[in-house]
Design an enzyme around this catalytic site. Structure first.
Site, mmCIF file in Angstrom:
data_model
loop_
_atom_site.group_PDB
_atom_site.id
_atom_site.type_symbol
_atom_site.label_atom_id
_atom_site.label_comp_id
_atom_site.label_asym_id
_atom_site.label_seq_id
_atom_site.Cartn_x
_atom_site.Cartn_y
_atom_site.Cartn_z
ATOM 1 N N GLY A 1 0.786 -1.230 0.000
ATOM 2 C CA GLY A 1 0.000 0.000 0.000
ATOM 3 C C GLY A 1 0.814 1.273 0.000
ATOM 4 N N CYS B 1 -21.512 -8.196 -20.721
ATOM 5 C CA CYS B 1 -20.398 -8.365 -19.787
ATOM 6 C C CYS B 1 -19.253 -7.429 -20.194
ATOM 7 C CB CYS B 1 -19.895 -9.800 -19.823
ATOM 8 S SG CYS B 1 -21.004 -11.020 -19.104
ATOM 9 N N CYS C 1 -26.470 -10.139 -18.959
ATOM 10 C CA CYS C 1 -25.771 -9.989 -20.243
ATOM 11 C C CYS C 1 -26.648 -10.538 -21.371
ATOM 12 C CB CYS C 1 -24.430 -10.719 -20.189
ATOM 13 S SG CYS C 1 -23.533 -10.692 -21.759
ATOM 14 N N CYS D 1 -24.530 -13.877 -22.896
ATOM 15 C CA CYS D 1 -24.352 -15.130 -22.151
ATOM 16 C C CYS D 1 -25.360 -15.284 -21.018
ATOM 17 C CB CYS D 1 -22.933 -15.226 -21.592
ATOM 18 S SG CYS D 1 -22.568 -14.040 -20.272
#
Length: 285
Positions: free
Chosen positions: A37, A271, A247, A250
């Site tokens: 970080g 997607c 989607c 799919c």
């Protein structure tokens, strides 16, 4: 006496990123991994792309990739976008590695805006292009004060900023770059990924490196590192989701979906991760 160029090993520097530059980026990346970080400064070089347009991610990728790697580059989750295609062609032409679009087969993945839907393994590395690495910029403009706040882990102003957001809007409206605490110590901005992808950073198997070329900073989330988004006890963390959206290719309802407006005013969804969507459709056939 041996010169610095001799120590680099290959004689005169070649291509768009010489060995000395690669070594500096690798040293910065190793420091970033050792202190999860923490934003490590590095000498950002001029790249064939403008700073702020992926030069940091490109430098990290060029420092890590080798001829034996299989490189996947995505932009907004898509392999065939202009930015993704050009960066992939640039790196492959420079290094001679293999191009890859299948997330499962790639050893190194460079991305802008998305973490792939398919969980990554320990032998894979994810490099994210970062436009704005400093999470405190929205609440403190003085760079010296930002440094002090990071050094003392004084993130009270960020908490106040989130509280004010909730008071004004009823929810935390921040999406990309949602502030996250890494290993309980440093606050990072996981930009440019959406809030949807933030849980994918927590205790992962793979290494994630963030490269900011314009800001000259590299930071990292090593494998198995705790990444917690800042949330209040009475306001749970929520990701972007539209009830009933799926989607149109799919039928997946669980992935990150992108809205596609039609000329008649209607809206469909697809997607964002094109590789994930393609494999979903192949399984259904």
């Amino acid at each position: 006496m041996r010169t610095i160029t001799d120590l680099a090993g290959d004689g005169a520097p070649r291509g768009i990123f010489d060995e000395l530059s690669k070594r500096e980026v690798r040293r910065a990346a190793l420091t970033a991994v050792a202190v999860p970080g923490y934003q490590v400064p590095f000498g950002s070089r001029e790249m064939p792309v403008a700073r702020g347009w992926g030069s940091g991610g490109l430098q990290v990728t060029l420092a890590l990739v080798g001829p034996e790697d299989r490189l996947k580059v995505i932009d907004q989750g898509e392999d065939g976008g202009v930015n993704a295609s050009n960066l992939r062609r640039l790196v492959v032409g420079h290094v001679g590695c293999e191009e890859e679009t299948d997330t499962r087969q790639a050893s190194l993945i460079q991305s802008r805006h998305r973490i792939p839907e398919t969980p990554l393994r320990a032998d894979q590395t994810l490099v994210l292009q970062v436009p704005v690495p400093e999470p405190l910029r929205a609440v403190e403009h003085d760079v010296r004060e930002q440094r002090r706040m990071h050094a003392e882990a004084d993130y009270s102003r960020m908490w106040v900023g989130l509280y004010e957001d909730v008071v004004r809007n009823g929810v935390v409206t921040k999406t990309a770059g949602y502030p996250c605490m890494v290993n309980g110590r440093y606050l990072i901005s996981p930009t440019p990924i959406p809030r949807f992808d933030v849980p994918k950073l927590d205790r992962t198997e793979h290494l994630t490196l963030f490269g900011a070329g314009r800001e000259k900073r590299i930071y990292a989330v090593p494998p198995h590192t705790e990444v917690e988004p800042l949330v209040f006890e009475d306001i749970p963390f929520e990701v972007e989701h539209t009830p009933g959206a799926a989607c149109r290719h799919c039928g997946c309802e669980e992935s990150y979906l992108v809205e596609v407006p039609a000329t008649d005013g209607s809206v469909t969804w697809v997607c964002s991760d094109t590789d994930f969507c393609t494999r979903n459709r192949e399984r259904e056939r």
